[in-house]
Design a protein around this motif. Sequence first.
Motif, PDB file in Angstrom:
ATOM      1  N   LEU A   1       0.264   0.926  -3.256  1.00  0.00           N
ATOM      2  CA  LEU A   1      -1.140   0.078  -4.284  1.00  0.00           C
ATOM      3  C   LEU A   1      -0.132  -1.485  -4.169  1.00  0.00           C
ATOM      4  N   TYR A   2       1.645  -1.739  -4.701  1.00  0.00           N
ATOM      5  CA  TYR A   2       1.590  -2.607  -5.251  1.00  0.00           C
ATOM      6  C   TYR A   2       2.105  -3.761  -3.918  1.00  0.00           C
ATOM      7  N   LEU A   3       1.857  -2.857  -3.252  1.00  0.00           N
ATOM      8  CA  LEU A   3       1.948  -3.762  -1.525  1.00  0.00           C
ATOM      9  C   LEU A   3       0.717  -4.322  -0.956  1.00  0.00           C
ATOM     10  N   HIS A   4      -0.152  -3.810  -1.342  1.00  0.00           N
ATOM     11  CA  HIS A   4      -1.424  -4.063  -1.101  1.00  0.00           C
ATOM     12  C   HIS A   4      -1.865  -5.237  -1.288  1.00  0.00           C
ATOM     13  N   PRO A   5      -1.316  -6.272  -1.958  1.00  0.00           N
ATOM     14  CA  PRO A   5      -1.766  -7.767  -2.385  1.00  0.00           C
ATOM     15  C   PRO A   5      -1.272  -8.946  -1.463  1.00  0.00           C
ATOM     16  N   LEU A   6       0.171  -7.451  -1.148  1.00  0.00           N
ATOM     17  CA  LEU A   6       0.437  -8.856   0.316  1.00  0.00           C
ATOM     18  C   LEU A   6       0.363  -8.227   1.647  1.00  0.00           C
ATOM     19  N   ASP A   7      -0.087  -6.724   2.163  1.00  0.00           N
ATOM     20  CA  ASP A   7      -1.642  -6.535   3.393  1.00  0.00           C
ATOM     21  C   ASP A   7      -2.541  -7.491   2.920  1.00  0.00           C
ATOM     22  N   LEU A   8      -2.966  -8.045   2.345  1.00  0.00           N
ATOM     23  CA  LEU A   8      -4.335  -8.567   1.893  1.00  0.00           C
ATOM     24  C   LEU A   8      -3.672 -10.096   2.312  1.00  0.00           C
ATOM     25  N   MET A   9      -3.023 -10.228   1.589  1.00  0.00           N
ATOM     26  CA  MET A   9      -2.445 -12.084   1.875  1.00  0.00           C
ATOM     27  C   MET A   9      -2.945 -11.915   3.824  1.00  0.00           C
ATOM     28  N   MET A  10      -1.035 -11.319   3.648  1.00  0.00           N
ATOM     29  CA  MET A  10      -1.218 -11.270   5.409  1.00  0.00           C
ATOM     30  C   MET A  10      -2.499 -11.433   6.014  1.00  0.00           C
ATOM     31  N   GLU A  11      -3.085  -9.881   6.180  1.00  0.00           N
ATOM     32  CA  GLU A  11      -4.721  -9.886   6.544  1.00  0.00           C
ATOM     33  C   GLU A  11      -5.232 -11.827   6.746  1.00  0.00           C
ATOM     34  N   GLN A  12      -5.560 -11.721   5.463  1.00  0.00           N
ATOM     35  CA  GLN A  12      -6.761 -12.702   5.398  1.00  0.00           C
ATOM     36  C   GLN A  12      -5.820 -14.533   6.006  1.00  0.00           C
ATOM     37  N   ALA A  13      -5.011 -14.739   6.435  1.00  0.00           N
ATOM     38  CA  ALA A  13      -3.841 -15.994   6.417  1.00  0.00           C
ATOM     39  C   ALA A  13      -3.504 -15.395   8.451  1.00  0.00           C
ATOM     40  N   GLY A  14      -4.248 -14.323   8.986  1.00  0.00           N
ATOM     41  CA  GLY A  14      -4.668 -13.640  10.739  1.00  0.00           C
ATOM     42  C   GLY A  14      -3.320 -13.691  11.096  1.00  0.00           C
ATOM     43  N   TYR A  15      -2.001 -13.511  10.279  1.00  0.00           N
ATOM     44  CA  TYR A  15      -0.621 -12.504  10.882  1.00  0.00           C
ATOM     45  C   TYR A  15      -0.432 -11.472  10.439  1.00  0.00           C
ATOM     46  N   ARG A  16      -0.340 -10.336  11.888  1.00  0.00           N
ATOM     47  CA  ARG A  16      -0.094  -9.306  12.149  1.00  0.00           C
ATOM     48  C   ARG A  16       1.327  -8.361  11.570  1.00  0.00           C
ATOM     49  N   MET A  17       0.626  -7.440  10.224  1.00  0.00           N
ATOM     50  CA  MET A  17       1.908  -7.278   9.697  1.00  0.00           C
ATOM     51  C   MET A  17       1.854  -5.754   9.362  1.00  0.00           C
ATOM     52  N   VAL A  18       2.299  -5.013   9.931  1.00  0.00           N
ATOM     53  CA  VAL A  18       2.168  -3.077  10.531  1.00  0.00           C
ATOM     54  C   VAL A  18       2.993  -2.565   9.381  1.00  0.00           C
ATOM     55  N   ARG A  19       3.214  -1.767   8.116  1.00  0.00           N
ATOM     56  CA  ARG A  19       3.810  -1.452   7.224  1.00  0.00           C
ATOM     57  C   ARG A  19       4.133  -0.346   6.947  1.00  0.00           C
ATOM     58  N   TYR A  20       4.778   0.331   6.954  1.00  0.00           N
ATOM     59  CA  TYR A  20       5.321   1.785   6.724  1.00  0.00           C
ATOM     60  C   TYR A  20       5.639   1.867   5.177  1.00  0.00           C
ATOM     61  N   ALA A  21       4.709   2.078   4.113  1.00  0.00           N
ATOM     62  CA  ALA A  21       5.952   2.125   2.701  1.00  0.00           C
ATOM     63  C   ALA A  21       6.172   0.981   2.781  1.00  0.00           C
ATOM     64  N   ASP A  22       7.171   0.865   2.416  1.00  0.00           N
ATOM     65  CA  ASP A  22       8.325  -0.459   2.102  1.00  0.00           C
ATOM     66  C   ASP A  22       9.258  -0.792   3.376  1.00  0.00           C
ATOM     67  N   ASP A  23       8.651  -0.075   4.530  1.00  0.00           N
ATOM     68  CA  ASP A  23       9.041  -0.588   6.161  1.00  0.00           C
ATOM     69  C   ASP A  23       8.262  -1.124   6.113  1.00  0.00           C
ATOM     70  N   PHE A  24       8.980  -2.830   6.344  1.00  0.00           N
ATOM     71  CA  PHE A  24       7.243  -4.077   7.960  1.00  0.00           C
ATOM     72  C   PHE A  24       8.152  -4.693   8.218  1.00  0.00           C
ATOM     73  N   VAL A  25       6.918  -4.911   9.105  1.00  0.00           N
ATOM     74  CA  VAL A  25       7.623  -5.860  10.600  1.00  0.00           C
ATOM     75  C   VAL A  25       6.290  -6.962  10.397  1.00  0.00           C
ATOM     76  N   ILE A  26       6.348  -7.899  10.772  1.00  0.00           N
ATOM     77  CA  ILE A  26       4.984  -9.964  11.053  1.00  0.00           C
ATOM     78  C   ILE A  26       5.377  -9.518  12.226  1.00  0.00           C
ATOM     79  N   LEU A  27       4.651  -9.719  13.866  1.00  0.00           N
ATOM     80  CA  LEU A  27       4.723  -9.862  15.000  1.00  0.00           C
ATOM     81  C   LEU A  27       4.071 -11.246  15.423  1.00  0.00           C
ATOM     82  N   CYS A  28       4.419 -12.174  15.787  1.00  0.00           N
ATOM     83  CA  CYS A  28       4.222 -13.206  15.726  1.00  0.00           C
ATOM     84  C   CYS A  28       3.930 -14.246  17.221  1.00  0.00           C
ATOM     85  N   GLY A  29       3.655 -15.117  17.661  1.00  0.00           N
ATOM     86  CA  GLY A  29       3.521 -15.767  19.080  1.00  0.00           C
ATOM     87  C   GLY A  29       4.706 -16.336  19.473  1.00  0.00           C
TER      88      GLY A  29
END
Length: 441
Positions: A251-279
Amino acid sequence: MQESPVSATEATQGADSTGGQTRQGWMEASIWTDRMVSALGNGVKGGKWFSLIDKVIRPTTLQAAWQRVARNRGAAGVDGQSVERFAHDAERYLTELQASLADGSYRPRPVRRVEIPKADGKTRPLGIPTVKDRIVQTALKMVIEPILETQFRPGSYGFRPGRGCKDALREVDRLLKAGYTWVVDADLKSYFDTIPHERLMALVAGSISDGRLLGLIERFLHQEILSDMTRWQPTAGTPQGAVLSPLLANLYLHPLDLMMEQAGYRMVRYADDFVILCGSEAEAQAVLRQVRAWVTANGLTLHPDKTRVGDSRQPGQGFEFLGYRFEAGRRFVRAKSLEAFKDKLRRKTSRSRGDSLERIIADLNPLLRGWFGYFMHARPRLFRRLDQFLRRRLRAVLRKQERRPSMGRSEADHRRWTNAFFADRGLFTLSAAFEAARNPR
């Protein structure tokens, strides 16, 4: 005029529509009735749920929660009461627990903290609540998880019903093949221990307007921690090992998920471990600046040595995620994961082990099958090397049992105990499993 929050029952009286929402198998049916599930799809007035505490403290909810705790087993907490001991008089304990929750006298006991060894020689803290506290947290989770799950984003995979590591890895693989090869590899420093309580509770209160339920969650966040003879009350974080921790951490990282999604970024998160894949590198650097700003603004810290931008196509610039290393268009088993696996094999094949070969193989096979099931997408040559490593250790065990100790490397040992010898006795072979998976009948 803003509408006041209402209960799920009031929100759905006279409504036939389910809003496209159906009860999932993981939802507790005694709590999540058709009417409440309908409210998940249609929404509730004011966007907040209330009158939920009565669902938490119902005898049927506590009984269902106890059954889940009993299945998960686990160690005793600070009171020394094990799951087995609770089970001997579960009806009485549950009645007492329900009464204390109903009259407001229930207070969580301190969490027993232990240190769990990590593959790198370090340790990580694990909190062990009492059995009673695990039951109450499970009851809370069964009530609030569906509410929060409807909000969580597709890019979040950790500790969520019907999702897991393999799904996250498949998405990373898909994005890399689609050309998003520049990666922001981020690491949140001591995430579970540093989540700010006040901000976290504000996020919970954004969906739930039940003072007693919110107060119960807050009491769990402020549970004292007991480690050896030291006792303290945390000012931040959710103890790893607590039933509610993964849900609240998501829940605490949900706003970060939302921000990345709305900006069109491709973030894959597993709990506190995440990567963002870019072009491109420019995109990756831009998204890292945004992540860094969000993390700082929300009371968290990026690990300075473990957060980086790289072109995963280039040797040496790959990234590690959920046990794998992605580099130069290939998947490898992460070095730490591989060494941890080999350590497990070493422990099960000690030359001083007095068991028969058949018993050792029966002990090894579940480990081998489970490891292959997860790492089957690694480079195939690794499977051959691991098979050789294991058979050599088994030959050394057999030599020791004959009172002729050696490392099992000699040509004579290979001729006497051939690969087929071990296969005939049922040893799971990683390379054979890979071939069978690659060429199914």
